[in-house]
Design an enzyme around this catalytic site. Structure first.
Site, PDB file in Angstrom:
ATOM      1  N   LYS A 154       0.836  -1.205   0.000  1.00 27.22           N
ATOM      2  CA  LYS A 154       0.000   0.000   0.000  1.00 27.22           C
ATOM      3  C   LYS A 154       0.873   1.258   0.000  1.00 27.22           C
ATOM      4  CE  LYS A 154      -2.195   1.328   3.734  1.00 27.22           C
ATOM      5  NZ  LYS A 154      -3.147   1.388   4.861  1.00 27.22           N
ATOM      6  N   ASP A 173      -6.377   1.106   0.672  1.00 30.22           N
ATOM      7  CA  ASP A 173      -6.675   1.429   2.067  1.00 30.22           C
ATOM      8  C   ASP A 173      -8.147   1.112   2.346  1.00 30.22           C
ATOM      9  OD1 ASP A 173      -8.223   3.495   1.025  1.00 30.22           O
ATOM     10  OD2 ASP A 173      -6.777   5.045   1.476  1.00 30.22           O
TER      11      ASP A 173
END
Length: 233
Positions: A154, A173
């Site tokens: 991420k 996310d």
């Protein structure tokens, strides 16, 4: 019909069958409403890559601070560290006092110094030069995952997007995952995301991106805006 185009059409047909049409229309509506702001943000990301070595480093450092912390707090901390010079010269024990607004400040203060050391070449901070020498976006991502402590998939994708390389990668996310589930792009939000699962979800998001004709970096901002009500880094 070329094979690549035929495959894309098949994928689009499959998505159109399962997608939540009402949610999809909502995404298109939001995209249309904030398209100007999205364009400005993405132009800013590309501009960041054209910035100085120190500015590029600040973007990378920002993404070190974001895990389990608010993005605005992370950027505020980076801004303060830039202003007092500690981002470029400080020791972990000096930096940590300015990380009270992010989680895991002790680890992250060390990660920032290690990142600085990694991005220093011939005695100079050169993150842009170092990253420029590493293949395409996906090669850069592999390198980041292998070499930068404190960055998972991420965060690697986040920093690449913030430097203008976000057209084919996803920052998964909670905002993004929640909306992908709502759209029926994914059937569930996994409790934990392995590297394999991350790539699977990213692929599905890319298919939806193609279907909606909203580029991945644009789509990220649309889904973020839908949840947070603003466009931010």
């Amino acid at each position: 019909m070329p094979e690549k185009k035929q495959k894309k059409n098949i994928e689009n047909n499959e998505i159109s069958k399962k997608i939540d049409k009402e949610k999809h229309e909502e995404i298109l509506k939001i995209y249309k409403e904030i398209k100007k702001g999205i364009g400005k943000a993405i132009e800013g990301y590309k501009k960041a890559w054209k910035g100085t070595e120190k500015e590029v480093f600040a973007e990378m450092a920002f993404c070190i601070l974001t895990p389990q912390s608010k993005a605005k707090n992370a950027w505020q901390a980076i801004t303060t560290l830039v202003e007092n010079g500690l981002l470029y010269n400080g020791k972990p024990e000096e930096i940590v006092d300015f990380l009270n607004i992010v989680r895991f400040k002790n680890n992250k203060s060390r990660y920032l110094v290690e990142l600085r050391e990694l991005m220093t070449k011939d005695g100079k901070l050169q993150p842009k030069k170092i990253l420029s020498e590493i293949g395409d976006t996906f090669e850069k991502r592999k390198w980041i995952l292998k070499n930068i402590k404190g960055m998972g998939l991420k965060e690697a994708n986040h920093v690449l997007r913030n430097l203008g390389f976000g057209e084919n990668i996803a920052i998964l996310d909670r905002h993004i995952l929640r909306n992908l589930k709502s759209l029926n792009v994914i059937s569930e939000i996994p409790k934990t995301i392995t590297e394999k699962k991350y790539y699977e979800i990213e692929k599905k998001m890319r298919e939806y991106s193609n279907f909606s004709k909203i580029k991945m970096d644009e789509l990220d901002l649309v889904l973020w805006y839908k949840e947070a009500g603003e466009i931010f880094k």
